[in-house]
Design a protein around this motif. Structure first.
Motif: not given
Length: 123
Positions: A58-84
């Motif tokens: 789920y994304y805020a309108d201001s970042v949708r299409g530019r940001f990507t959230i993902s998770r790696d449960n094996a590493k207990n880590t969440v990521y936020l890839q921010m482009n543009s």
């Protein structure tokens, strides 16, 4: 108690990219929803993105299409890839845990917070 440690912030020019990481201390990480929020100087904290326990995103309108959230449960880590990136993305970025596992844009729905990482986008 869940401890969260964010990393990956920094200074970048407009149009550039950054990837934020947030490592959680609990093995039950996979059942949690994770959120990213940000707070710019003089402004209230705002929702950026969230990923629930089913990996729905789920994304805020201001970042949708530019940001990507993902998770790696094996590493207990969440990521936020921010482009543009834009100067208006400049803020302290916080990750947070919702132990209920469900999506929410409300900060009060999150139980634990990281210390924040600064993202600065120059024009």
């Amino acid at each position: 108690q869940v401890q969260l440690v964010e990393s990956g912030g920094g200074l970048v020019q407009a149009g550039g990219s950054l990837r934020l990481s947030c490592a959680a201390s609990r093995r039950t990480f996979s059942s949690y929803a994770m959120g990213w929020f940000r707070q710019a100087p003089g402004k209230e904290r705002e929702f950026v993105a969230a990923i629930d326990w089913t990996e729905g995103t789920y994304y805020a309108d201001s970042v949708r299409g530019r940001f990507t959230i993902s998770r790696d449960n094996a590493k207990n880590t969440v990521y936020l890839q921010m482009n543009s990136l834009k100067p208006e993305d400049t803020a302290v970025y916080y990750c947070a845990v919702n132990r209920g596992g469900y999506y929410s844009e409300a900060s009060y729905a999150y139980d634990y917070w990281g210390q924040g990482t600064q993202v600065t986008v120059s024009s």
